[in-house]
Motif scaffolding. Structure first.
Motif, short mmCIF file in Angstrom:
data_model
loop_
_atom_site.label_atom_id
_atom_site.label_comp_id
_atom_site.label_asym_id
_atom_site.label_seq_id
_atom_site.Cartn_x
_atom_site.Cartn_y
_atom_site.Cartn_z
N THR A 1 58.73 -5.45 59.67
CA THR A 1 60.19 -5.55 59.62
C THR A 1 60.62 -5.97 58.22
OG1 THR A 1 60.13 -7.85 60.38
CG2 THR A 1 60.45 -6.16 62.06
N ALA B 1 52.97 -1.84 58.53
CA ALA B 1 54.33 -1.51 58.96
C ALA B 1 54.93 -2.84 59.41
CB ALA B 1 54.31 -0.50 60.10
N GLU C 1 59.23 5.05 63.91
CA GLU C 1 59.58 5.93 62.79
C GLU C 1 58.71 5.62 61.58
OE1 GLU C 1 63.38 6.26 59.92
OE2 GLU C 1 63.85 6.48 62.04
N ALA C 2 58.51 4.34 61.31
CA ALA C 2 57.66 3.94 60.18
C ALA C 2 56.22 4.42 60.39
CB ALA C 2 57.70 2.43 59.99
N GLU D 1 59.57 -1.28 57.03
CA GLU D 1 59.02 -0.71 55.80
C GLU D 1 57.52 -0.57 55.93
OE1 GLU D 1 60.49 -3.56 52.97
OE2 GLU D 1 58.66 -4.78 53.10
N LEU D 2 56.98 0.28 55.08
CA LEU D 2 55.54 0.48 54.98
C LEU D 2 55.07 -0.11 53.66
CD1 LEU D 2 55.34 4.18 56.19
CD2 LEU D 2 54.50 2.17 57.43
N GLY E 1 65.51 -3.39 59.47
CA GLY E 1 64.78 -2.14 59.56
C GLY E 1 63.30 -2.39 59.43
N SER F 1 60.63 2.13 52.34
CA SER F 1 61.58 1.44 53.21
C SER F 1 62.60 2.41 53.79
CB SER F 1 62.29 0.33 52.42
OG SER F 1 62.98 0.90 51.32
N TYR G 1 63.21 2.74 57.24
CA TYR G 1 62.86 3.21 58.59
C TYR G 1 63.63 2.38 59.61
CZ TYR G 1 59.12 5.16 55.79
OH TYR G 1 58.42 5.80 54.81
N SER G 2 64.20 3.03 60.61
CA SER G 2 65.04 2.30 61.56
C SER G 2 64.26 1.70 62.73
CB SER G 2 66.16 3.20 62.09
OG SER G 2 65.63 4.36 62.69
N THR G 3 63.06 2.23 63.00
CA THR G 3 62.24 1.69 64.09
C THR G 3 60.78 1.60 63.63
OG1 THR G 3 61.65 3.84 65.04
CG2 THR G 3 63.71 2.81 65.84
N ALA H 1 55.81 8.10 59.84
CA ALA H 1 55.90 8.47 58.43
C ALA H 1 54.69 8.01 57.63
CB ALA H 1 57.17 7.87 57.82
#
Length: 79
Positions: free
Chosen positions: A33, A31, A56-57, A40-41, A38, A49, A51-53, A60
């Protein structure tokens, strides 16, 4: 030590607000930035991609991991 014998889905990182990693099915998921501010994973060559935090990533990640493994499974053709 074999990857499946190590703790799974335990997130670690020296700079946790920028990047964290965890093992899913013995393989590293990241995970991180993105360039747009934002997150991404990244897992087994695929990227999720939008994800705002970081939280959150990470939340998910299990669903994304299952999605990636299913995509890869479908690439294997019967002989």
């Amino acid at each position: 030590m074999f990857p499946l014998n190590r703790p799974q889905q335990v997130w670690v990182g020296d700079t946790p607000e920028v990047m964290q990693t965890a093992l899913f099915a013995g393989q590293e998921m990241m995970a991180i930035t993105d360039d747009a501010g934002g997150f991404e994973l990244r897992y087994l060559g695929l990227i999720g991609s939008g994800y705002s935090t970081m939280g959150e990533a990470i939340a998910a990640a299990p669903e994304f991991g299952r999605f990636v493994l299913e995509c890869l499974r479908c690439l294997i053709q019967d002989a």
